[in-house]
Design a protein around this motif. Structure first.
Motif, mmCIF file in Angstrom:
data_model
loop_
_atom_site.group_PDB
_atom_site.id
_atom_site.type_symbol
_atom_site.label_atom_id
_atom_site.label_comp_id
_atom_site.label_asym_id
_atom_site.label_seq_id
_atom_site.Cartn_x
_atom_site.Cartn_y
_atom_site.Cartn_z
ATOM 1 N N MET A 266 0.854 -1.200 0.000
ATOM 2 C CA MET A 266 0.000 0.000 0.000
ATOM 3 C C MET A 266 0.879 1.235 0.000
ATOM 4 N N ASN A 267 0.661 2.147 -0.889
ATOM 5 C CA ASN A 267 1.446 3.362 -1.022
ATOM 6 C C ASN A 267 0.929 4.420 -0.061
ATOM 7 N N VAL A 268 1.894 5.012 0.688
ATOM 8 C CA VAL A 268 1.508 6.032 1.673
ATOM 9 C C VAL A 268 0.856 7.220 0.977
ATOM 10 N N ASN A 269 1.344 7.482 -0.266
ATOM 11 C CA ASN A 269 0.795 8.639 -0.979
ATOM 12 C C ASN A 269 -0.678 8.463 -1.334
ATOM 13 N N SER A 270 -1.112 7.148 -1.341
ATOM 14 C CA SER A 270 -2.511 6.884 -1.684
ATOM 15 C C SER A 270 -3.447 7.088 -0.501
ATOM 16 N N ILE A 271 -2.840 7.206 0.730
ATOM 17 C CA ILE A 271 -3.678 7.413 1.931
ATOM 18 C C ILE A 271 -4.134 8.856 1.944
ATOM 19 N N PRO A 272 -5.414 9.031 2.121
ATOM 20 C CA PRO A 272 -5.935 10.404 2.151
ATOM 21 C C PRO A 272 -5.277 11.211 3.268
ATOM 22 N N GLU A 273 -5.105 12.483 2.993
ATOM 23 C CA GLU A 273 -4.453 13.382 3.952
ATOM 24 C C GLU A 273 -5.200 13.429 5.279
ATOM 25 N N LYS A 274 -6.518 13.356 5.233
ATOM 26 C CA LYS A 274 -7.321 13.406 6.465
ATOM 27 C C LYS A 274 -7.031 12.216 7.363
ATOM 28 N N GLU A 275 -6.850 11.024 6.735
ATOM 29 C CA GLU A 275 -6.563 9.828 7.541
ATOM 30 C C GLU A 275 -5.182 9.934 8.209
ATOM 31 N N ILE A 276 -4.221 10.505 7.452
ATOM 32 C CA ILE A 276 -2.881 10.691 8.032
ATOM 33 C C ILE A 276 -2.943 11.622 9.235
ATOM 34 N N VAL A 277 -3.684 12.693 9.065
ATOM 35 C CA VAL A 277 -3.844 13.655 10.171
ATOM 36 C C VAL A 277 -4.514 12.975 11.367
ATOM 37 N N ALA A 278 -5.545 12.141 11.056
ATOM 38 C CA ALA A 278 -6.267 11.446 12.120
ATOM 39 C C ALA A 278 -5.345 10.483 12.871
ATOM 40 N N ILE A 279 -4.503 9.754 12.077
ATOM 41 C CA ILE A 279 -3.555 8.806 12.703
ATOM 42 C C ILE A 279 -2.581 9.549 13.610
ATOM 43 N N ILE A 280 -2.069 10.671 13.090
ATOM 44 C CA ILE A 280 -1.134 11.470 13.888
ATOM 45 C C ILE A 280 -1.799 11.970 15.164
ATOM 46 N N LEU A 281 -3.061 12.415 15.015
ATOM 47 C CA LEU A 281 -3.795 12.897 16.189
ATOM 48 C C LEU A 281 -4.012 11.787 17.213
ATOM 49 N N TYR A 282 -4.405 10.584 16.713
ATOM 50 C CA TYR A 282 -4.633 9.445 17.623
ATOM 51 C C TYR A 282 -3.330 9.045 18.342
ATOM 52 N N ILE A 283 -2.213 9.035 17.562
ATOM 53 C CA ILE A 283 -0.927 8.693 18.183
ATOM 54 C C ILE A 283 -0.537 9.746 19.219
ATOM 55 N N SER A 284 -0.734 11.014 18.845
ATOM 56 C CA SER A 284 -0.412 12.107 19.779
ATOM 57 C C SER A 284 -1.269 12.015 21.025
ATOM 58 N N LEU A 285 -2.580 11.723 20.797
ATOM 59 C CA LEU A 285 -3.503 11.604 21.917
ATOM 60 C C LEU A 285 -3.102 10.440 22.820
ATOM 61 N N PHE A 286 -2.656 9.347 22.169
ATOM 62 C CA PHE A 286 -2.233 8.175 22.938
ATOM 63 C C PHE A 286 -1.040 8.530 23.836
ATOM 64 N N PHE A 287 -0.056 9.236 23.241
ATOM 65 C CA PHE A 287 1.126 9.611 24.028
ATOM 66 C C PHE A 287 0.778 10.613 25.129
ATOM 67 N N VAL A 288 -0.175 11.498 24.806
ATOM 68 C CA VAL A 288 -0.619 12.463 25.822
ATOM 69 C C VAL A 288 -1.272 11.741 26.992
ATOM 70 N N ILE A 289 -2.157 10.773 26.667
ATOM 71 C CA ILE A 289 -2.843 9.999 27.718
ATOM 72 C C ILE A 289 -1.832 9.209 28.555
ATOM 73 N N VAL A 290 -0.870 8.557 27.843
ATOM 74 C CA VAL A 290 0.177 7.795 28.555
ATOM 75 C C VAL A 290 0.996 8.724 29.446
ATOM 76 N N SER A 291 1.334 9.892 28.915
ATOM 77 C CA SER A 291 2.127 10.862 29.686
ATOM 78 C C SER A 291 1.373 11.314 30.932
ATOM 79 N N ILE A 292 0.068 11.631 30.708
ATOM 80 C CA ILE A 292 -0.756 12.050 31.850
ATOM 81 C C ILE A 292 -0.857 10.929 32.882
ATOM 82 N N ALA A 293 -1.041 9.694 32.368
ATOM 83 C CA ALA A 293 -1.135 8.550 33.271
ATOM 84 C C ALA A 293 0.158 8.365 34.070
ATOM 85 N N LEU A 294 1.307 8.526 33.383
ATOM 86 C CA LEU A 294 2.602 8.399 34.068
ATOM 87 C C LEU A 294 2.802 9.508 35.089
ATOM 88 N N ILE A 295 2.383 10.731 34.694
ATOM 89 C CA ILE A 295 2.499 11.863 35.629
ATOM 90 C C ILE A 295 1.653 11.618 36.867
#
Length: 263
Positions: free
Chosen positions: A1-30
């Motif tokens: 699967m070519n990354v360029n074929s992934i819609p830009e919105k899905e990439i943004v969503a993935i980045i947001l979910y990953i960021s949110l995951f790290f934020v939640i983990v960080s908050i949990a660790l804090i």
């Protein structure tokens, strides 16, 4: 699967979910470290409070012991010294009376001399109880030797004493606590334990001074709260604390007492 074929919105969503995951983990660790640290601090505070409470109890025991000692000294001074000096004063006043015969003067003078000698002897005993001259001049070993001889003089107990330590004369302040501990233990053995034999051994193991004390008395139930609350035991615990030492007491009814302490 070519990354360029992934819609830009899905990439943004993935980045947001990953960021949110790290934020939640960080908050949990804090939160985890915050409460862990808070728990550690709370335990440290509780530990310090226990130490302070123990020190307060020791100080209270020392103050009570000092007050009891002051009352005993005051009583001794009143009963033995003051009463005799009062009689000496009265006899001295009688010597100023007119028309005294030579025999009366001699009798009054003898009374004054005898009473003065007794008052001096009693004052020496009081001073000896406060700080034995032998201990003050020659140190712990000589002080304990004299203490053993004093107890043996009553003919009701035999004391076996052995010393394997060369005591430092510059540590007399600490050694006085050791002397008082042994004094308390021996008094208890004779008065309460009804012991006929007492053993005291000083030794040094791995650079640490220790004392092993034993008697063949009736013993006591050391685990009972009444035994642990006694002023004598609190006084011993306080002195051990000042010496930065440890103490272990083993005793059962009709099996004597064994005490091991470091200093």
């Amino acid at each position: 699967m070519n990354v360029n074929s992934i819609p830009e919105k899905e990439i943004v969503a993935i980045i947001l979910y990953i960021s949110l995951f790290f934020v939640i983990v960080s908050i949990a660790l804090i939160i985890f470290f915050y409460f862990s640290r808070k728990k550690i601090i709370q335990k440290e505070i509780e530990k310090k409070n226990l130490v302070l409470a123990h020190q307060k109890e020791q100080l209270h025991a020392i103050l009570i012991t000092q007050e009891v000692e002051r009352k005993r000294i005051a009583q001794d001074l009143h009963d033995d010294i003051s009463s005799k000096l009062n009689v000496v004063s009265l006899n001295s006043y009688l010597l100023t009376s007119a028309n005294l015969t030579e025999a009366e003067i001699k009798e009054i003078t003898c009374n004054i001399i005898n009473l003065t000698a007794k008052a001096l002897d009693n004052s020496r005993k009081i001073a000896h109880n406060l700080l034995p001259p032998v201990f003050d001049k020659f140190g712990l070993h000589a002080g304990v030797e004299e203490l053993c001889e004093e107890f043996e003089s009553c003919k009701s107990v035999k004391v076996y004493y052995q010393n394997k330590i060369d005591f430092d004369e510059n540590e007399k302040d600490k050694h006085l606590h050791v002397f008082r501990i042994l004094q308390e233990l021996m008094n208890n053995s004779l008065r309460h334990g009804k012991a006929s034999e007492i053993s005291i051994i000083f030794d040094k193991v791995n650079g640490i001074n220790n004392c092993f004390y034993k008697d063949n008395g009736i013993g006591f139930d050391f685990k009972s709260s009444e035994s642990q609350r006694g002023l004598g035991m609190k006084n011993i615990d306080s002195r051990i604390s000042f010496l930065n030492g440890n103490i272990n007491i083993t005793s059962d009814s009709n099996k004597g007492v064994e005490v091991f302490f470091t200093f």
